[in-house]
Structure formats: structure tokens, C-alpha cells
Design an enzyme around this catalytic site. Structure first.
Site, PDB file in Angstrom:
ATOM      1  N   LEU A   2      -5.051  -2.656  -3.233  1.00  0.00           N
ATOM      2  CA  LEU A   2      -4.079  -3.354  -2.392  1.00  0.00           C
ATOM      3  C   LEU A   2      -2.713  -2.726  -2.608  1.00  0.00           C
ATOM      4  O   LEU A   2      -2.261  -2.567  -3.742  1.00  0.00           O
ATOM      5  CB  LEU A   2      -4.032  -4.842  -2.761  1.00  0.00           C
ATOM      6  CG  LEU A   2      -5.374  -5.572  -2.811  1.00  0.00           C
ATOM      7  CD1 LEU A   2      -5.166  -7.051  -3.157  1.00  0.00           C
ATOM      8  CD2 LEU A   2      -6.113  -5.443  -1.479  1.00  0.00           C
TER       9      LEU A   2
ATOM     10  N   ALA B 185      -4.540  -4.566  -7.396  1.00  0.00           N
ATOM     11  CA  ALA B 185      -3.263  -4.626  -6.672  1.00  0.00           C
ATOM     12  C   ALA B 185      -2.267  -3.698  -7.358  1.00  0.00           C
ATOM     13  O   ALA B 185      -2.160  -3.694  -8.584  1.00  0.00           O
ATOM     14  CB  ALA B 185      -2.728  -6.054  -6.656  1.00  0.00           C
ATOM     15  N   CYS B 186      -1.549  -2.908  -6.557  1.00  0.00           N
ATOM     16  CA  CYS B 186      -0.561  -1.977  -7.106  1.00  0.00           C
ATOM     17  C   CYS B 186       0.551  -2.753  -7.805  1.00  0.00           C
ATOM     18  O   CYS B 186       1.162  -3.660  -7.223  1.00  0.00           O
ATOM     19  CB  CYS B 186       0.033  -1.122  -6.003  1.00  0.00           C
ATOM     20  SG  CYS B 186       1.533  -0.253  -6.508  1.00  0.00           S
ATOM     21  N   ILE B 187       0.828  -2.370  -9.038  1.00  0.00           N
ATOM     22  CA  ILE B 187       1.780  -3.133  -9.846  1.00  0.00           C
ATOM     23  C   ILE B 187       3.192  -3.101  -9.258  1.00  0.00           C
ATOM     24  O   ILE B 187       3.877  -4.131  -9.228  1.00  0.00           O
ATOM     25  CB  ILE B 187       1.768  -2.659 -11.319  1.00  0.00           C
ATOM     26  CG1 ILE B 187       2.627  -3.566 -12.189  1.00  0.00           C
ATOM     27  CG2 ILE B 187       2.209  -1.208 -11.462  1.00  0.00           C
ATOM     28  CD1 ILE B 187       2.388  -3.410 -13.668  1.00  0.00           C
TER      29      ILE B 187
ATOM     30  N   ALA C 105       3.265  -5.284  -6.233  1.00  0.00           N
ATOM     31  CA  ALA C 105       3.044  -6.673  -6.607  1.00  0.00           C
ATOM     32  C   ALA C 105       4.302  -7.292  -7.217  1.00  0.00           C
ATOM     33  O   ALA C 105       4.726  -8.382  -6.815  1.00  0.00           O
ATOM     34  CB  ALA C 105       1.872  -6.762  -7.579  1.00  0.00           C
TER      35      ALA C 105
END
Lengths: 108, 93, 138, 116
Positions: free
Chosen positions: C45, C83-85, C88
Site C-alpha cells: 500500500l 503499508a509504506c511507512i 502511513a
């Protein structure tokens, strides 16, 4: 000489404001890591600060940190062993903290 | 079946700049799959050069366009999966 | 490439649920790929797509719950959802670890999603036969 | 073959372009060959003299200048889009190459992707 009060830092020891940094700050942060700053350290620290000023980002990963140093200073210094010796742990993270640059987002 | 160079997956309306960018990078051995709002390209009677045109059946039906698909092959999700594997590369616009 | 042999896909979702159709198109694609005998290596994501991993999304009861549907799919097929940090954190999605790190009041990541760096995307890209992107329409 | 990351959104009004740049940086971090293509309104990334102090955003002009340092192979700009937005070659940085975004260009890359 009267030292100015230490600038504000977050829970991982990174400065909240990169421009509040001074050489005294760098020495203070380095000593927490048990490091005494030599000319070799200062060369990388000042390079990182110049890089941040020029690009408004710090190298977003350790590999890119090594690449950026290599691009500026050649293979002899732009290699992970040399930088690891100077800045133990994750060199990019340790060096950015001492140079007063923002905490990396751990993106890479 | 001919060789399939690039499969272009297009989900933008014809008014979106990326719709035009997609057409501009379309090669003769390419194919397009219209999905989501991209299927409105069928209603706007867009020219797709010589590319093969596919449209996702569910998205076409949802938008009441099942009647405007003469030159278009309707595909389901499973056929779309197959197309992505036939192509040399896939680009989602 | 023979599409009858089993292949693996990395799916990248950049459109948010309920603002775009992306998560739902991606789920239909993923189910069709698995039904055809292929594997989903991972789902990544990115950008607004990270909202799919929020534990707080609450649609009306007569509408599909895309975060829940996706979570069920990931668990059922043991597919990692990441999910991409950076995406996010900017958008207010954090796990327990980042909550602690940034001294925040709460965390809101839905299991089994995890938060990690773009390296996950690069790895998926290298390992999979195909990487497919599901964008918003704006 | 390299991956092509495409930026077709102008800077500052949205975050997609920045997130595309991050994708390119991360490929470079793992030594994966990558190039950038600016097309459509995305070519406005390439204008010189961007002063962002008033909008409190980082300058994409300065961010993008790090791309060659990190090993991003080519920075390409679509010729017609540059003409449309009045970006003339002297204004483009030395590292930017004018190109025609078409099927032949796409064929030179193993993959092409947008960030959103």
C-alpha cells in the site's frame, strides 16, 4: 567561554531543529555514543550538513548515504566499512544524529 | 495471437490528462484494458489507433455501457490476469 | 511468458478505499489470479492506498467493508500486506512500534497488515513475475 | 533493463510526484537501474529558480538534484510537454535530457510506473 543551552532533541536523540546545531552539539551527541570526533568524522559531518542544505533531504538510506559520500569523496571514503568505523551502528542514522539532521523515516 | 508488447491498463476518463498520455505512448503491438472510469472512453468514442481494446465487463455493465462495445472485447478479471502475463510489460495509467 | 504456468504477482494499491475504486478492483484481480493457480507474493500500500490498512474505517453496514475484506483475503491466502511507512506516518496510520517511537496517543493499524519501507516494494518487484498498480482516478 | 518512473503531476499542489521520487530513490538504494520521465504538467518540476519558502514545502528542484548523486540513470523530459509549459532547454539542468514520450521510449524499459 559560556556554552549556550543544548538545543531540544527528540526521544531518539535527534535535533528538533537542524539549524539550532553547533559543533558543541555534535560533540555532545557523539559523546553519548562513546565517540570522540576526529578530523575524519568532521569531514563527513560537514558533508552531510552541506548535502542537507543543498538538497533539503538527508540521504534516505544507508546505501544512499554511502553513494553520496562516494560521489563527493571517492571510493576510499565512500564505502560502508569506512563509514561504519567512524559511525558505528547504522552509519547514516548515527551520522545524521550527530550532524543535527532530522530523524530518517526508516523508509528504506 | 500477435505478440503483445505493452498492456496499458487505463482507469481514467477521457478528460483526464493521463488518458491522452496513454494514447501518445501506444504502440502498434500494444493492447489496452479499460477499467473503472476508463470504460467511459467507449462512450466518448475515443480512437485507440490500431491497438487492441479490451474493457472490464463489470465496469462496463455498471456504467450502463454494454450497448456501446462493438469493436471492444469484454473481459472478466480472470481474462485480464491472463493478458497481464501475455504482455512483455504492463503499465497502469 | 506462458500464462498457464503458475506466476506470482506483487500488487501495489495507491488509491484509498471509498475515494477510489482501486482497492476493490485490486481485490477482484487478486482473487482471479489465485483462482487461476497463480500466487500473490505481497500487497504493497502506497500513498493514499495506506488508508486500506486502517483499523478505524467504518462504512455503513450495507456497504462492503474493503479493509475487512482485504484483511480476510490476506489471512486466508497468507499473503503479506505491507503499508509504506513514510506514506502511513504522514497520513496518520501507525502500528504499536511507531506509536511508541513517536510518542503518540494511539495506534490504528489493522491486522494482518504491517508497516515497512519501500524496500518491500523493491523486493516484490524483483521476485514477482508481474507488479500491478491500482491507482485512483484523479 | 531499467525501470521507468513517470511523473505527470506538477509539484507542490499534490504529493504524488514526491512519492514517485521516493520510489526512484529506493530502487537506486538497492542498485536497481531506474530512470525518471517527466511528462504533461509534471515537466513543471524542471523549472529553475523555484522559491518555496512561502509555502513551507521542500524544493523539488533541490530534491531532484540529488537524483544523479544517488545513481538514478536518466532524467527525461517529454519535448512536447516542455514546449506546452514554456520550459526551454537552457532552463533545464544539465542532467535533464529532452525526449519524445512514445512507444519506442517505453520499449526501452522493462517496467514503467506512476506513484499514484
Amino acid at each position: 567561554m559560556v556554552k549556550s543551552p543544548s538545543p531540544e532533541r527528540n526521544n531518539e536523540g535527534f535535533l528538533e531543529d537542524a539549524w539550532a546545531w553547533s559543533r558543541d552539539t555534535a560533540e555532545e551527541i557523539a559523546s553519548e555514543d562513546g565517540l570522540e570526533l576526529s578530523e575524519n568524522h568532521w569531514e563527513i559531518i560537514m558533508f552531510l550538513r552541506d548535502f542537507y542544505k543543498e538538497h533539503e533531504i538527508s540521504p534516505p538510506s544507508n546505501r544512499l548515504f554511502v553513494k553520496a559520500v562516494k560521489d563527493a569523496m571517492g571510493e576510499e571514503k565512500g564505502n560502508s566499512i569506512y563509514l561504519m568505523q567512524l559511525f558505528p551502528g547504522t552509519p547514516a542514522k548515527t551520522a545524521c544524529r550527530i550532524a543535527g539532521l532530522p530523524r530518517p523515516t526508516n523508509c528504506l | 495471437m500477435n505478440e503483445l508488447h505493452t498492456l496499458h491498463i487505463l482507469n481514467k476518463t477521457p478528460d483526464h490528462p493521463r488518458f491522452g498520455e496513454c494514447l501518445g505512448m501506444l504502440g502498434p503491438d500494444d493492447a489496452i484494458v479499460l477499467i473503472e472510469n476508463g470504460v467511459l472512453g467507449l462512450a466518448a468514442a475515443e480512437g485507440f489507433h490500431s491497438a487492441r481494446v479490451y474493457a472490464l465487463r463489470d465496469d462496463v455493465a455498471a456504467r450502463g455501457l454494454s450497448g456501446s462495445t462493438q469493436a471492444t472485447s469484454l473481459v472478466d478479471y480472470s481474462e485480464w490476469v491472463g493478458l497481464t502475463l501475455q504482455a512483455e510489460r504492463v503499465i497502469s495509467w | 511468458m506462458n500464462n498457464l504456468d503458475p506466476h506470482s504477482f506483487t500488487l501495489v494499491i495507491t488509491g484509498a478505499p471509498y475515494s477510489t475504486q482501486a482497492p476493490q478492483t485490486a481485490l477482484s484481480f487478486a482473487k482471479a489470479a489465485i483462482a487461476a493457480g497463480h500466487a500473490i507474493d505481497r500487497v504493497f500500500l502506497y500513498g493514499d492506498g495506506i488508508h486500506l490498512a486502517s483499523a478505524l474505517v467504518t462504512p455503513p453496514s450495507d456497504e462492503p467493508h474493503w479493509p475487512k475484506n482485504w484483511a480476510t483475503f490476506l489471512e486466508e491466502h497468507e499473503v503479506p500486506g505491507v503499508a509504506c511507512i513514510a506514506s502511513a506516518l504522514r497520513r496518520g496510520l501507525v502500528d504499536d512500534k511507531e506509536q511508541k517511537r513517536y510518542e503518540l496517543d494511539a495506534s490504528n493499524l489493522r491486522a494482518p497488515f504491517t508497516i515497512a519501507g519501500l524496500g518491500e516494494w523493491v523486493e516484490g518487484n524483483i521476485k514477482s513475475s508481474r507488479t500491478l498498480y491500482f491507482h485512483g482516478d484523479r | 533493463m531499467a525501470m521507468l518512473i513517470i511523473i505527470d503531476q506538477p509539484p507542490y499542489g499534490g504529493w504524488t510526484g514526491r512519492e514517485a521520487l521516493d520510489m526512484a530513490f529506493s530502487l537506486a538504494a538497492f542498485d536497481q537501474p531506474v530512470s525518471l520521465l517527466f511528462i504533461g504538467a509534471g515537466v513543471n518540476w524542471l523549472r529553475t529558480g523555484q522559491n518555496t519558502s512561502g509555502i513551507e514545502q521542500k524544493s523539488v528542484e533541490k530534491n531532484l538534484a540529488a537524483a544523479p548523486v544517488f545513481g538514478i540513470e536518466d532524467i527525461l523530459a517529454d519535448r512536447i510537454s516542455c514546449e506546452r509549459y514554456g520550459i526551454a532547454p537552457p532552463e533545464l539542468a544539465d542532467s535533464v535530457v529532452l525526449t519524445d514520450a512514445n512507444a519506442e521510449l517505453l520499449a526501452q524499459y522493462s517496467q514503467a510506473a506512476f506513484a499514484g
